[in-house]
Structures are given as C-alpha cells and as structure tokens.
Design a protein around this motif. Sequence first.
Motif, PDB file in Angstrom:
ATOM      1  N   GLU A 151     -42.117 -74.617 -59.219  1.00 51.36           N
ATOM      2  CA  GLU A 151     -43.064 -74.345 -58.171  1.00 51.36           C
ATOM      3  C   GLU A 151     -42.574 -72.828 -57.919  1.00 51.36           C
ATOM      4  O   GLU A 151     -41.305 -72.862 -57.555  1.00 51.36           O
ATOM      5  CB  GLU A 151     -42.957 -75.077 -56.845  1.00 51.36           C
ATOM      6  N   GLU A 152     -43.443 -71.971 -57.884  1.00 56.09           N
ATOM      7  CA  GLU A 152     -43.115 -70.715 -57.803  1.00 56.09           C
ATOM      8  C   GLU A 152     -43.036 -70.569 -56.283  1.00 56.09           C
ATOM      9  O   GLU A 152     -43.863 -70.524 -55.412  1.00 56.09           O
ATOM     10  CB  GLU A 152     -44.098 -69.657 -57.969  1.00 56.09           C
ATOM     11  N   ILE A 153     -41.796 -70.035 -55.733  1.00 58.74           N
ATOM     12  CA  ILE A 153     -41.502 -70.121 -54.393  1.00 58.74           C
ATOM     13  C   ILE A 153     -41.364 -68.634 -53.959  1.00 58.74           C
ATOM     14  O   ILE A 153     -41.472 -68.227 -52.646  1.00 58.74           O
ATOM     15  CB  ILE A 153     -40.068 -70.993 -53.871  1.00 58.74           C
ATOM     16  N   CYS A 208     -38.749 -69.652 -59.207  1.00 62.38           N
ATOM     17  CA  CYS A 208     -39.530 -71.024 -59.200  1.00 62.38           C
ATOM     18  C   CYS A 208     -38.285 -72.158 -59.168  1.00 62.38           C
ATOM     19  O   CYS A 208     -37.398 -71.985 -59.705  1.00 62.38           O
ATOM     20  CB  CYS A 208     -40.151 -71.077 -60.567  1.00 62.38           C
ATOM     21  N   LYS A 236     -38.160 -76.199 -59.555  1.00 59.62           N
ATOM     22  CA  LYS A 236     -38.504 -77.358 -59.799  1.00 59.62           C
ATOM     23  C   LYS A 236     -39.993 -77.178 -60.335  1.00 59.62           C
ATOM     24  O   LYS A 236     -40.952 -77.829 -59.991  1.00 59.62           O
ATOM     25  CB  LYS A 236     -38.749 -78.448 -58.807  1.00 59.62           C
ATOM     26  N   LYS A 276     -38.632 -72.036 -47.226  1.00 62.70           N
ATOM     27  CA  LYS A 276     -38.278 -71.931 -48.673  1.00 62.70           C
ATOM     28  C   LYS A 276     -36.731 -71.663 -49.036  1.00 62.70           C
ATOM     29  O   LYS A 276     -35.962 -71.851 -50.013  1.00 62.70           O
ATOM     30  CB  LYS A 276     -39.136 -70.578 -49.268  1.00 62.70           C
TER      31      LYS A 276
END
Lengths: 216, 252
Positions: B65-67, B61, B63, B84
């Motif tokens: 957000e799960e990338i 993740c 920030k 990504k």
Amino acid sequence: MEKFISVTLELSKGFGMTLKIFALTLLFALPLGLIISFGSMSKFKPLRWLTKTFVWIIRGTPLMLQLIIIYYGPGLIFELDLLERFTAVMVAFVINYSCYFSEIFRGGIEAVPKGQYEAGQVLGMTKTQIFFKVILLQVIKKIVPPMSNEVITLVKDTSLARIIAVYEVIWNAQNYIKLEGLIWPLFYTGAFYLAFSGILTLIFNKIENKMNYFRS
Amino acid sequence: MPILEVNNIKKFFGHNEILKGISFSLEQGEVVSIIGSSGSGKTTLLRCLNFLEFAEEGTVCVKGEEIYNGKSNSKISENEIRKKRLHFGLVFQSFNLFPQYNVLKNITLAPELMKTDTPEKIEKKARELIERVGLSERINHYPCELSGGQQQRVAIARALALNPDILCFDEPTSALDPELTGEVLKVIKELKNTGCTMIVVTHEMEFAKNVSDKIIFMADGVIEEMGPPEQIFENPQSEKTKAFLSKSLEKI
Ligand SMILES: Nc1ncnc2c1ncn2[C@@H]1O[C@H](COP(=O)(O)OP(=O)(O)O)[C@@H](O)[C@H]1O
Ligand SMILES: [Mg+2]
C-alpha cells in the motif's frame, strides 16, 4: 504596646494593598507572559521581531518610568482623563512582569530538547498530547528557580506604586515619620516583606523538591 | 510481496539535495544495515521514513500500500501522518526517553493515549517487553537512574509497544560507552530472531556483518552499493565502498 498594635494594624492595611498588587499582577501577567513567549518564538518573523522589541523596551527601562508614563502619559500626550491610580499601577505591573515572565517561559520551553517532541511524534502522539504529557512538566521544572527569583522581586517592586500615590505599606510607615516623628514603623515594614518573601521561598523550595525525582 | 518498498526518495534542505533518489526494498523479517560516512544522509533517510521530514519526491509502500508520495505530500493531514507513522518505529541515537516517567510509564504512555488496548493489557505487554530487554528489575526506575545502555533498551521496548511493521535504529550505540554497546546490540540481535523487520544505521561493522540480510552503503545522498553482507564486506565493487571500509577498519 498600644502604639505597637495600632501601628501593626495600620501597616497591615498598607500591606493589604501590597498583596493585592502582587496577586493581581501574577494572575494577569502569568498567562499574558505565556502568550508573549509564544510570540517571541513565532515562526512568523514580523511577529517575532515585534514581540522581541517590545520585550526589550519593557525590560530595558525602569518600572518606575513605565508607571509614571502610564499614569501621566495619556493626559499629557492625548489630553485624555488620567487612569485611575490603581488601574495605572496594575497596567504597568502586568505589562512589565508579563515581559519578564515571557523570557522565563521562552527559556524553559527552548531548553526542552527537540528529541522530546520527536520521540512523541514517532510514537503517534498528537501535538496537544506531546505538549501536556511530555513537554509541560519539563518546562515547569526548568522555570521554577528563575520564577521564584522574579516573584520575590515582585514582592519588593510593589513598593514602587507609591510613586503615583497608591498607598502601600511603606507610604503608611512614612506617614508616621511625617506626622508623629516615629522612625521604627519604617523598619517594621521590613518585617512584613521578610515574612512574605520567606513564605514564598518555602513554597518554591517545596515545588522544586517535588520535581527532584527526575532530571532532564 | 516486500513489506517495504522505498522508491526514488529525494530530499532537499534549501537548495541542497541531501537524498538523491533512494530506492530499496525489504522483505518481512529482514534486517538491513545502512552504513556510510557521516553526512551521507543516513539519518535523513530514516527521518523521511518516520515522517519527521518530508521527502519532496518518491514513494513509500508498506505491504503493497502506498503510504507516502512526495508529489502529494502537502495534502496529507496531521492525523493521517500520525496514523502512517505507526507503520514505523524509530530508536534514536540519544534515546529520548521521557525523563519524568519511569520505565514502565515510558512504554505505556503512547499506547494508553492512543487507547490501543485496555490499560491492563497495555501494562501486561509492557512488562513482557521490559523482560525481553532484560530490565525487569528497573521497571520503576527513572531514566536518570539508568545507564545509557539501559536507557536505549527501554527506548527499544517503547518503540516495540506500538507493534511497528518496521523498526528503525539511528546509530543506537553511538552515544554509548564501548562497554555498553554489547547489551544493546544483543537485544537487536534477539529481535531479529523473533522475526522483527529492521533498518539499522550503524558504525558497528562486525554487528552489521553478523546480523544483516542486506547492507546498504550510502555516500553523498545515494546508495553507492547494496547487497548481502558477504558481498559488501568481502568483495566490494565500488571504490567509495572500498575506501570507506578500509577507513573504518583502520579505526579499530
Ligand atoms: N535540518 C537540516 N537542515 C539542513 N541541512 C540538514 C538538516 N539535517 C541534515 N542536514 C544535512 O544533510 C546532510 C546529511 O545529514 P544526515 O542525514 O544527518 O547524515 P548522516 O546521518 O549520514 O550523518 C548533512 O550534510 C547535513 O548537514
Ligand atoms: Mg546520522
């Protein structure tokens, strides 16, 4: 002197055929070689194996033999009509040289370190961008010297066309021996070859120097 | 909120489990150094973060957000991966500059291809970065005309040009002659002062001690010990850490 001019004209005609074989072989064998090199580097094993076997056979047998088989083979084995002589020459030369070129391409492509692709990747480039903006020039630099050798060999190999009676410059010169007992036109053909391969050498040296500004 | 959260990353090569569940997190502006003997999986971890390898399990993740999620990694498209990836930058052990381009072009190439900005602004920024790594005089030189230390500084500037959230270094000084490591470490130190979030795999213990907010000691694909530098270097808990540290001190 008059004789010299008429011999020069006659041999030039023959050398025209030489140049034609040379140019057409390059035109078709270079792209085909690139495709074959992709085959021999494929991650799909059967394709890679097949390509490598094919390349091994073509590079492991004389071009002269391949010429004869391609010209006479269809008739003898399948009772088909013979290919036109010039077509047979082109088929044999293109197949033979695309295999040699494919090995040069493969060598050049594999010589570019994996880190170059990865550097492009982590910088967010697409595969196409990496190939054209990062890899290609490095490959070209690597393949110019072996390419130069192979292309000059091709100039001389064109003389093999006469084995199936495609009349190139040496065949012309031999006619002078047979019909008029003149030996010097044969030596004269050497000058044609030397001049042409000399020009090619200069061109290749120029390309090589153009890329001297960087080292991989 | 942490800028980076790595959760239970597992990576297999064939049947070999190389990363056996790596978890850690990083705050904005923090520097973490990863130490550990060769073969412990440090490079593989950085490569997973930069999507040069794909972890079979675990999440990343940035920030909040799960990338990345190992469960659905086969579904990501080439394009998504590229986007990504840009959360991270990677500086390689062997620099990997593009030999056919000069210093400036090495740095501007990727931003220009991505059209992150106008060419003028991209160049202006590149010039600033080059100045920051102290290579303004070499701006038109080609990589083969630079020393290893200079090449690595260009590589750092090249990575910075894309404004990564987290900049990763894989043994940035290991390929350098000893007298050249200083100039590269100095640049990394200065980056820390500008608030750059970094993960540095290194064998330079002194440097790790001085620059890092956190040290991760890896052994056999796991995080054996993690903590502030004082704790890891002065008061290591694990036997493996102690053994590794006494060995790397021996070398000096
Ligand atoms: N592409 C790969 N295929 C198979 N094994 C690999 C590959 N890359 C790394 N390994 C193995 O993974 C282990 C960890 O390697 P690496 O991450 O490079 O360790 P480190 O950077 O800590 O020295 C090593 O045992 C190495 O042999
Ligand atoms: Mg490593």
